[in-house]
Write a protein that holds these residues in place. Structure first.
Motif, short mmCIF file in Angstrom:
data_model
loop_
_atom_site.label_atom_id
_atom_site.label_comp_id
_atom_site.label_asym_id
_atom_site.label_seq_id
_atom_site.Cartn_x
_atom_site.Cartn_y
_atom_site.Cartn_z
N VAL A 145 47.71 47.04 47.64
CA VAL A 145 47.26 47.18 49.03
C VAL A 145 46.85 45.81 49.53
CG1 VAL A 145 45.59 48.23 50.58
CG2 VAL A 145 46.46 49.52 48.62
N THR A 146 47.44 45.41 50.61
CA THR A 146 47.08 44.13 51.21
C THR A 146 46.31 44.42 52.49
OG1 THR A 146 49.10 43.15 50.35
CG2 THR A 146 47.97 41.97 52.12
N ILE A 147 45.14 43.83 52.57
CA ILE A 147 44.33 44.01 53.76
C ILE A 147 44.46 42.74 54.59
CG2 ILE A 147 42.01 44.34 54.68
CD1 ILE A 147 41.35 45.80 52.08
N VAL A 148 44.95 42.92 55.77
CA VAL A 148 45.10 41.79 56.67
C VAL A 148 44.08 41.97 57.79
CG1 VAL A 148 46.65 40.58 58.25
CG2 VAL A 148 47.54 41.63 56.14
N GLY A 149 43.30 40.96 58.02
CA GLY A 149 42.29 41.05 59.07
C GLY A 149 42.10 39.71 59.73
N ASP A 150 41.51 39.78 60.84
CA ASP A 150 41.21 38.58 61.59
C ASP A 150 39.71 38.54 61.80
OD1 ASP A 150 41.04 36.41 63.24
OD2 ASP A 150 42.26 37.26 64.85
N ILE A 151 39.05 37.62 61.12
CA ILE A 151 37.60 37.54 61.21
C ILE A 151 37.13 37.29 62.64
CG2 ILE A 151 37.37 35.06 60.76
CD1 ILE A 151 34.98 35.90 58.88
N ASN A 152 38.00 36.70 63.44
CA ASN A 152 37.66 36.43 64.83
C ASN A 152 37.56 37.69 65.67
OD1 ASN A 152 37.50 33.55 64.66
ND2 ASN A 152 39.72 33.56 64.43
N ARG A 153 38.01 38.82 65.11
CA ARG A 153 37.93 40.09 65.84
C ARG A 153 36.59 40.79 65.63
NH1 ARG A 153 43.10 43.49 64.74
NH2 ARG A 153 42.22 44.69 66.45
N LEU A 154 35.78 40.24 64.72
CA LEU A 154 34.45 40.81 64.51
C LEU A 154 33.60 40.59 65.75
CD1 LEU A 154 33.63 39.56 60.90
CD2 LEU A 154 34.03 41.93 61.61
N PRO A 155 32.67 41.48 66.02
CA PRO A 155 31.77 41.26 67.16
C PRO A 155 30.96 39.98 66.97
CG PRO A 155 31.53 43.49 66.28
CD PRO A 155 32.40 42.73 65.33
N GLU A 156 30.66 39.30 68.07
CA GLU A 156 29.91 38.05 68.00
C GLU A 156 28.57 38.25 67.30
OE1 GLU A 156 27.55 35.22 71.03
OE2 GLU A 156 29.71 35.35 71.45
N GLU A 157 27.92 39.40 67.51
CA GLU A 157 26.63 39.67 66.89
C GLU A 157 26.75 39.66 65.37
OE1 GLU A 157 27.96 42.12 69.13
OE2 GLU A 157 27.08 41.00 70.79
N CYS A 158 27.85 40.15 64.85
CA CYS A 158 28.07 40.19 63.41
C CYS A 158 28.24 38.77 62.86
CB CYS A 158 29.29 41.05 63.10
SG CYS A 158 29.62 41.26 61.35
N ILE A 159 29.07 37.97 63.53
CA ILE A 159 29.28 36.59 63.10
C ILE A 159 27.98 35.80 63.22
CG2 ILE A 159 30.56 34.46 63.55
CD1 ILE A 159 32.87 36.22 64.61
N SER A 160 27.26 36.02 64.32
CA SER A 160 25.98 35.34 64.54
C SER A 160 25.00 35.67 63.43
CB SER A 160 25.42 35.73 65.90
OG SER A 160 24.15 35.18 66.08
N HIS A 161 24.93 36.93 63.06
CA HIS A 161 24.01 37.33 61.98
C HIS A 161 24.39 36.65 60.67
CE1 HIS A 161 21.22 39.68 59.65
NE2 HIS A 161 22.20 40.03 58.83
N ALA A 162 25.66 36.62 60.35
CA ALA A 162 26.12 35.97 59.11
C ALA A 162 25.76 34.48 59.13
CB ALA A 162 27.61 36.16 58.93
#
Length: 135
Positions: A3-20
């Motif tokens: 199983v290959t999971i392809v994702g784009d971290i840039n699609r995460l909500p800004e609040e999630c990236i900000s928290h990280a």
């Protein structure tokens, strides 16, 4: 089955990236802003920089001898790192360590109890032009 999971971290909500990003350090937050537009927006957000400011920073702002103007929490953070506030009537300064956000205090000599400080044969108060304190 693979199983290959392809994702784009840039699609995460800004609040999630900000928290990280807020779980890192101020220098790491600045570095992360070059990753992408989404990271830049999160790394520059007030939510991120609020986490790097001490929880009681507003009490020091209210004690400041001079008013402090800032447009964002990031700007305030770097202002406190580069230009500590004079507080307690100018007898103490408060600032932040740029790399960690740790609170830094400096006490003027006038705030100390110095034996014989009023006797000129033991102590002389002088004014230094480049000092943050008047004496």
């Amino acid at each position: 089955m693979d199983v290959t999971i392809v994702g784009d971290i840039n699609r995460l909500p800004e609040e999630c990236i900000s928290h990280a990003i807020s779980l890192t350090t101020p220098p790491d937050a600045c570095i992360s802003s070059v990753v992408s537009h989404a990271f830049r927006s999160a790394a520059d957000s007030d939510a991120t920089w609020q986490c790097f400011l001490s929880s009681d920073y507003s009490s020091f702002l209210s004690q400041s001898v001079d008013p402090v103007d800032y447009a964002s929490k990031k700007e305030l953070y770097f202002r406190l790192c580069d230009h500590p506030l004079l507080i307690d009537g100018g007898l103490m300064s408060f600032g932040l360590d740029k790399s960690s956000g740790a609170k830094c205090f400096m006490i003027s000599a006038r705030a100390l109890t110095i034996i014989w400080s009023t006797d000129p044969s033991y102590w002389k108060w002088i004014t230094l032009l480049d000092s943050r304190y008047s004496q």
